[in-house]
Design a protein around this motif. Structure first.
Motif, PDB file in Angstrom:
ATOM      1  N   ALA A   3       0.691  -1.187   0.105  1.00  0.00           N
ATOM      2  CA  ALA A   3       0.039  -0.018   0.054  1.00  0.00           C
ATOM      3  C   ALA A   3       0.720   1.263  -0.070  1.00  0.00           C
ATOM      4  O   ALA A   3       0.191   2.348   0.177  1.00  0.00           O
ATOM      5  CB  ALA A   3      -0.890  -0.109   1.177  1.00  0.00           C
ATOM      6  N   LYS A  31       1.236   8.718   1.778  1.00  0.00           N
ATOM      7  CA  LYS A  31      -0.023   8.255   1.068  1.00  0.00           C
ATOM      8  C   LYS A  31      -1.348   8.515   1.977  1.00  0.00           C
ATOM      9  O   LYS A  31      -1.213   7.805   2.751  1.00  0.00           O
ATOM     10  CB  LYS A  31       0.166   6.764   0.217  1.00  0.00           C
ATOM     11  CG  LYS A  31       1.472   6.775  -0.740  1.00  0.00           C
ATOM     12  CD  LYS A  31       1.469   5.282  -1.496  1.00  0.00           C
ATOM     13  CE  LYS A  31       2.570   5.358  -2.396  1.00  0.00           C
ATOM     14  NZ  LYS A  31       2.386   6.603  -3.562  1.00  0.00           N
ATOM     15  N   ASP A  32      -2.271   9.084   1.172  1.00  0.00           N
ATOM     16  CA  ASP A  32      -3.372   9.487   1.670  1.00  0.00           C
ATOM     17  C   ASP A  32      -4.239   8.350   1.918  1.00  0.00           C
ATOM     18  O   ASP A  32      -5.164   8.165   2.582  1.00  0.00           O
ATOM     19  CB  ASP A  32      -4.032  10.680   1.403  1.00  0.00           C
ATOM     20  CG  ASP A  32      -3.161  12.067   1.716  1.00  0.00           C
ATOM     21  OD1 ASP A  32      -2.310  12.001   2.741  1.00  0.00           O
ATOM     22  OD2 ASP A  32      -3.370  12.921   1.034  1.00  0.00           O
ATOM     23  N   ASP A  33      -4.037   7.358   1.133  1.00  0.00           N
ATOM     24  CA  ASP A  33      -4.979   6.039   0.699  1.00  0.00           C
ATOM     25  C   ASP A  33      -4.712   4.766   1.620  1.00  0.00           C
ATOM     26  O   ASP A  33      -4.960   3.814   1.176  1.00  0.00           O
ATOM     27  CB  ASP A  33      -5.310   6.129  -0.863  1.00  0.00           C
ATOM     28  CG  ASP A  33      -4.075   5.555  -1.548  1.00  0.00           C
ATOM     29  OD1 ASP A  33      -3.092   5.835  -0.938  1.00  0.00           O
ATOM     30  OD2 ASP A  33      -4.413   5.195  -2.796  1.00  0.00           O
ATOM     31  N   PHE A  34      -3.507   4.952   2.055  1.00  0.00           N
ATOM     32  CA  PHE A  34      -2.859   4.004   2.631  1.00  0.00           C
ATOM     33  C   PHE A  34      -3.622   3.189   3.575  1.00  0.00           C
ATOM     34  O   PHE A  34      -3.835   1.811   3.519  1.00  0.00           O
ATOM     35  CB  PHE A  34      -1.486   4.450   3.556  1.00  0.00           C
ATOM     36  CG  PHE A  34      -0.892   3.287   4.488  1.00  0.00           C
ATOM     37  CD1 PHE A  34       0.153   2.654   3.927  1.00  0.00           C
ATOM     38  CD2 PHE A  34      -1.099   3.339   5.766  1.00  0.00           C
ATOM     39  CE1 PHE A  34       0.600   1.554   4.562  1.00  0.00           C
ATOM     40  CE2 PHE A  34      -0.547   2.295   6.474  1.00  0.00           C
ATOM     41  CZ  PHE A  34       0.281   1.554   6.007  1.00  0.00           C
ATOM     42  N   ALA A  65      -7.104   3.046   3.869  1.00  0.00           N
ATOM     43  CA  ALA A  65      -8.194   2.264   3.172  1.00  0.00           C
ATOM     44  C   ALA A  65      -7.613   0.914   2.626  1.00  0.00           C
ATOM     45  O   ALA A  65      -8.322  -0.104   2.576  1.00  0.00           O
ATOM     46  CB  ALA A  65      -8.613   3.183   2.222  1.00  0.00           C
ATOM     47  N   LYS A  66      -6.276   1.069   2.038  1.00  0.00           N
ATOM     48  CA  LYS A  66      -5.867  -0.091   1.130  1.00  0.00           C
ATOM     49  C   LYS A  66      -5.585  -1.235   2.172  1.00  0.00           C
ATOM     50  O   LYS A  66      -5.734  -2.458   1.821  1.00  0.00           O
ATOM     51  CB  LYS A  66      -4.647   0.413   0.179  1.00  0.00           C
ATOM     52  CG  LYS A  66      -5.066   1.126  -0.825  1.00  0.00           C
ATOM     53  CD  LYS A  66      -3.513   1.301  -1.598  1.00  0.00           C
ATOM     54  CE  LYS A  66      -3.899   2.030  -2.876  1.00  0.00           C
ATOM     55  NZ  LYS A  66      -2.603   2.290  -3.599  1.00  0.00           N
TER      56      LYS A  66
END
Length: 499
Positions: free
Chosen positions: A88, A108-111, A113-114
């Motif tokens: 991620a 990373k801002d979507d880390f 959630a992944k």
């Protein structure tokens, strides 16, 4: 043949992880495939997974967000969580398979959630609301104290005459026991100045460490304070030398270990606490003192995804320490409120911009309100609850001196300070005396003795510590004594049978 079989098992493990992480799918079926990796294989270093890229090298000065990733407490699941972190775009800081927690950071801002979408992951939570420079995770070198000095070092009372010493019966207790070198008392705090003349003889450098960034930094002196003397003050209350000068600790004969969790008081984080409690469990501590509040959330709630992950991670680490016979003692807090009826938090998030929010009693202070923790309230010189001390029917279990307490300060100095932070190490010191006298007792047995030998204190009527004619809280009966004092004032003399 054995070598070929090992390589084959590794290839199977890589294939399984590549199939699941490479596609980003949630795949419960991977559990049975992954189980084909033998128990022996799991104890080896995990294979390098070239198809799931590591996080790109992070440039100096890059701002990153730390996280805790929680999975099942075993080597295979922890390794799997590490792979999910890297896939991620995160960087693994440390792993604790004992409790199933991986500490990581990412830009990373979507880390989160992944990683939450990966099979086998129980929870993922950011441990800040504001990013920090990546250098925060580097080893500390050339640690020196640059914080404030003592405003009252020259006024320290003669040894053993400060009001907390007779309140706990230290003279009588020390005629029986100063404590044993077999007992290690851990100060989980802002670091301890082991060069202080009152602390040097008790200090255990081999079992001291910095957990500031979520990993065990064993660099020489990394456990020392830099910005805040809070941990040194706590340490002196527990074990300052009985040498005829300065102050005297409750258990001057035990060993002191510093586990540095923060640079400044009340800025401890989930990753530092996980590291600290696992360290205490793995290094034979008898008791730990925890005089702090965590950030970013002063209260962690189950209905908030990041806070729930923090609560789960720290809760597992504390429970692991308790299973390894570490007694966990903590300060009860200085808001002067009834913890059983709290309904608002105005101090969170403490690392960015606080905003008022509603809470209830399921939202807890860490580590104080976790199961089995000895919550300590503060008393003033009249042996009455200090006005700032929180109270509760179950979350305050003992009381101890916490107003104008004299103790050690970095640089060979002394100062007086107030707070439940000062009360908690009195309870820790008494527990250390009990553990010294009864080396075969479990932590639970030591805790029961701490409670049984505490001196019961009656509810004050009326309770008006400010003298303004207005009650500051209502003391009520509780299953263990009352809401102000729990079982009562910890008593060093009674704890060692001196009265």
């Amino acid at each position: 043949m054995t070598g070929r079989n090992t390589r084959a098992r590794r290839a199977l493990g890589v294939a399984v992880v590549t199939a699941v992480l490479g596609t980003g799918l949630v795949a419960p079926a991977a559990a049975s495939a992954a189980s084909a990796v033998s128990a022996a294989e799991r104890d080896e270093a995990p294979p390098v997974l070239t198809t799931a890229p590591e996080a790109a090298a992070v440039a100096p000065g890059t701002l990153v967000l730390p996280h805790v990733v929680v999975t099942r407490a075993d080597r295979l699941h922890t390794w799997w969580a590490e792979l999910a972190v890297r896939h991620a775009g995160g960087t693994v800081v440390s792993s604790y398979p004992q409790v199933g927690v991986v500490v990581a950071y990412t830009a990373k801002d979507d880390f989160a959630a992944k990683v939450r979408g990966t099979w086998g992951i129980d929870a993922v939570g950011a441990t800040r609301t504001a990013k920090v420079p990546v250098e925060f995770f580097a080893a500390r070198k050339d640690v020196r104290y640059t914080g404030p000095g003592s405003p009252n070092s020259g006024q320290v009372p003669a040894e053993g005459t400060a009001w907390d010493a007779p309140a706990l019966g230290l003279d009588a207790a020390h005629k029986v026991s100063d404590g044993s070198r077999r007992v290690v008392a851990g100060v989980l705090d802002t670091g301890v100045d082991d060069t202080h003349p009152e602390l040097a003889g008790a200090f255990d450098a081999r079992n001291s460490v910095s957990c500031l960034s979520g990993w065990a930094d064993r660099s020489p002196g990394a456990w020392r304070p830099t910005l805040d003397g809070h941990g040194t003050h706590v340490a002196g209350t527990i074990a300052a030398a009985r040498n005829g000068t300065g102050v005297v600790g409750i258990a001057p004969g035990v060993r002191l270990a510093s586990v540095k969790l923060a640079e400044l008081d009340d800025t401890e984080t989930a990753e530092s606490m996980v590291c600290g409690f696992v360290w205490a469990a793995e290094h034979g501590f008898s008791v730990t003192n925890n005089s702090y509040r965590s950030i970013p959330w002063r209260y962690n709630c189950d209905n908030q995804v990041d806070q729930a992950a923090i609560k789960l991670a720290v809760g597992r680490a504390v429970a692991y320490a308790q299973r390894r016979d570490v007694l966990v003692v903590a300060s009860g807090g200085n808001a002067g409120i009834d913890l059983d009826t709290r309904s608002a938090d105005t101090e969170s998030p403490a690392d960015s911009t606080p905003a008022p929010r509603p809470i209830d009693t399921s939202c807890i202070r860490l580590p104080h309100e976790l199961p089995g923790v000895v919550g300590t309230g503060a008393l003033d010189e009249k042996l009455v609850k200090a006005s700032f001390s929180n109270y509760s029917s179950s979350r305050i279990t003992v009381a101890a001196p916490g107003a104008r307490v004299w103790s050690t300060w970095p640089g060979g100095l002394y100062r007086s300070a107030s707070g439940t932070s000062m009360a908690s190490p009195h309870a820790t010191g008494v527990a250390a005396l009990i553990a010294s006298e009864h080396p075969r007792w479990s932590a639970e047995h030591v805790k029961r003795a701490l409670y049984a030998t505490a001196r019961p204190l009656a509810c004050p009527d009326p309770y008006d510590p400010n003298g303004d004619g207005k009650p500051d809280g209502v003391c009520k009966p509780a299953p263990a004594g009352n809401t102000f004092y729990g079982h009562g004032l910890v008593d060093a003399a009674a704890a060692v049978g001196a009265r």
